[in-house]
Scaffold this motif. Structure first.
Motif, PDB file in Angstrom:
ATOM      1  N   GLY A   1       0.788  -1.224   0.000  1.00 16.63           N
ATOM      2  CA  GLY A   1       0.000   0.000   0.000  1.00 16.63           C
ATOM      3  C   GLY A   1       0.820   1.273   0.000  1.00 16.63           C
ATOM      4  O   GLY A   1       0.291   2.348   0.278  1.00 16.63           O
ATOM      5  N   ILE A   2       2.114   1.188  -0.312  1.00 14.21           N
ATOM      6  CA  ILE A   2       2.925   2.409  -0.299  1.00 14.21           C
ATOM      7  C   ILE A   2       3.135   2.988  -1.692  1.00 14.21           C
ATOM      8  O   ILE A   2       3.581   4.113  -1.831  1.00 14.21           O
ATOM      9  N   ALA A   3       2.822   2.225  -2.740  1.00 18.55           N
ATOM     10  CA  ALA A   3       2.954   2.737  -4.103  1.00 18.55           C
ATOM     11  C   ALA A   3       1.669   3.479  -4.458  1.00 18.55           C
ATOM     12  O   ALA A   3       0.580   2.933  -4.375  1.00 18.55           O
TER      13      ALA A   3
ATOM     14  N   ILE B   1       8.217  11.236  -9.056  1.00 16.13           N
ATOM     15  CA  ILE B   1       8.845   9.990  -8.610  1.00 16.13           C
ATOM     16  C   ILE B   1       8.255   9.571  -7.271  1.00 16.13           C
ATOM     17  O   ILE B   1       8.140  10.381  -6.359  1.00 16.13           O
ATOM     18  N   ASP B   2       7.899   8.305  -7.157  1.00 18.48           N
ATOM     19  CA  ASP B   2       7.437   7.762  -5.883  1.00 18.48           C
ATOM     20  C   ASP B   2       8.666   7.239  -5.138  1.00 18.48           C
ATOM     21  O   ASP B   2       9.166   6.155  -5.411  1.00 18.48           O
ATOM     22  N   TRP B   3       9.173   8.040  -4.219  1.00 20.32           N
ATOM     23  CA  TRP B   3      10.446   7.753  -3.553  1.00 20.32           C
ATOM     24  C   TRP B   3      10.382   6.504  -2.686  1.00 20.32           C
ATOM     25  O   TRP B   3      11.357   5.773  -2.575  1.00 20.32           O
ATOM     26  N   ARG B   4       9.241   6.239  -2.086  1.00 23.98           N
ATOM     27  CA  ARG B   4       9.122   5.039  -1.246  1.00 23.98           C
ATOM     28  C   ARG B   4       9.192   3.773  -2.093  1.00 23.98           C
ATOM     29  O   ARG B   4       9.841   2.796  -1.732  1.00 23.98           O
ATOM     30  N   GLU B   5       8.537   3.792  -3.237  1.00 23.03           N
ATOM     31  CA  GLU B   5       8.591   2.649  -4.143  1.00 23.03           C
ATOM     32  C   GLU B   5      10.016   2.459  -4.685  1.00 23.03           C
ATOM     33  O   GLU B   5      10.521   1.339  -4.757  1.00 23.03           O
ATOM     34  N   LEU B   6      10.682   3.544  -5.025  1.00 23.93           N
ATOM     35  CA  LEU B   6      12.059   3.478  -5.499  1.00 23.93           C
ATOM     36  C   LEU B   6      12.982   2.917  -4.419  1.00 23.93           C
ATOM     37  O   LEU B   6      13.884   2.124  -4.711  1.00 23.93           O
ATOM     38  N   PHE B   7      12.744   3.283  -3.162  1.00 21.84           N
ATOM     39  CA  PHE B   7      13.544   2.759  -2.058  1.00 21.84           C
ATOM     40  C   PHE B   7      13.394   1.241  -1.947  1.00 21.84           C
ATOM     41  O   PHE B   7      14.385   0.523  -1.784  1.00 21.84           O
ATOM     42  N   VAL B   8      12.164   0.753  -2.052  1.00 13.43           N
ATOM     43  CA  VAL B   8      11.923  -0.690  -1.998  1.00 13.43           C
ATOM     44  C   VAL B   8      12.643  -1.383  -3.152  1.00 13.43           C
ATOM     45  O   VAL B   8      13.282  -2.422  -2.970  1.00 13.43           O
ATOM     46  N   GLN B   9      12.607  -0.803  -4.333  1.00 12.62           N
ATOM     47  CA  GLN B   9      13.265  -1.388  -5.496  1.00 12.62           C
ATOM     48  C   GLN B   9      14.781  -1.449  -5.315  1.00 12.62           C
ATOM     49  O   GLN B   9      15.413  -2.462  -5.625  1.00 12.62           O
ATOM     50  N   VAL B  10      15.376  -0.373  -4.819  1.00 16.66           N
ATOM     51  CA  VAL B  10      16.827  -0.328  -4.632  1.00 16.66           C
ATOM     52  C   VAL B  10      17.260  -1.317  -3.550  1.00 16.66           C
ATOM     53  O   VAL B  10      18.294  -1.987  -3.687  1.00 16.66           O
ATOM     54  N   VAL B  11      16.490  -1.428  -2.476  1.00  8.88           N
ATOM     55  CA  VAL B  11      16.825  -2.393  -1.420  1.00  8.88           C
ATOM     56  C   VAL B  11      16.790  -3.811  -1.979  1.00  8.88           C
ATOM     57  O   VAL B  11      17.693  -4.619  -1.715  1.00  8.88           O
ATOM     58  N   LEU B  12      15.776  -4.136  -2.765  1.00 11.14           N
ATOM     59  CA  LEU B  12      15.701  -5.466  -3.375  1.00 11.14           C
ATOM     60  C   LEU B  12      16.877  -5.702  -4.322  1.00 11.14           C
ATOM     61  O   LEU B  12      17.455  -6.792  -4.353  1.00 11.14           O
TER      62      LEU B  12
END
Length: 95
Positions: free
Chosen positions: A56-58, A64-75
């Motif tokens: 539910g964060i996207a 830019i959705d920074w929270r979604e980008l953070f999840v992507q970079v962590v993965l």
């Protein structure tokens, strides 16, 4: 969500950026070809989007959705570390 040519191109470009950021986040040297980082980045971008939407964060934003980008970079960083670690264990060093 509608699948368009521009949507696919955008996903690939974001995946390449995510793969590069994932490589930068992992400390040390990774003995991996650049195409593998790109492949990991594309996979992490797609999986990160799915996970972000499931959590539910996207959200649909104008930028830019920074929270979604953070999840992507962590993965991507986790995947790069795992793949680089597997490659490191398989290598044979002769002293």
């Amino acid at each position: 969500m509608e699948l368009t040519v521009w949507g696919i191109i955008t996903a690939l470009v974001v995946g390449l950026i995510v793969g590069a950021l994932g490589r930068l986040v992992v400390p040390g040297r990774q003995n991996m070809p650049m195409w593998l980082h790109m492949l990991i980045g594309v996979g992490a971008a797609l999986l990160g989007t799915v996970l972000a939407r499931a959590m539910g964060i996207a959200t649909e934003t104008a930028g830019i959705d920074w929270r979604e980008l953070f999840v992507q970079v962590v993965l991507a960083a986790i995947a790069v570390a795992l793949v680089a670690g597997v490659g490191r264990r398989r290598s044979v060093s002769r002293y």
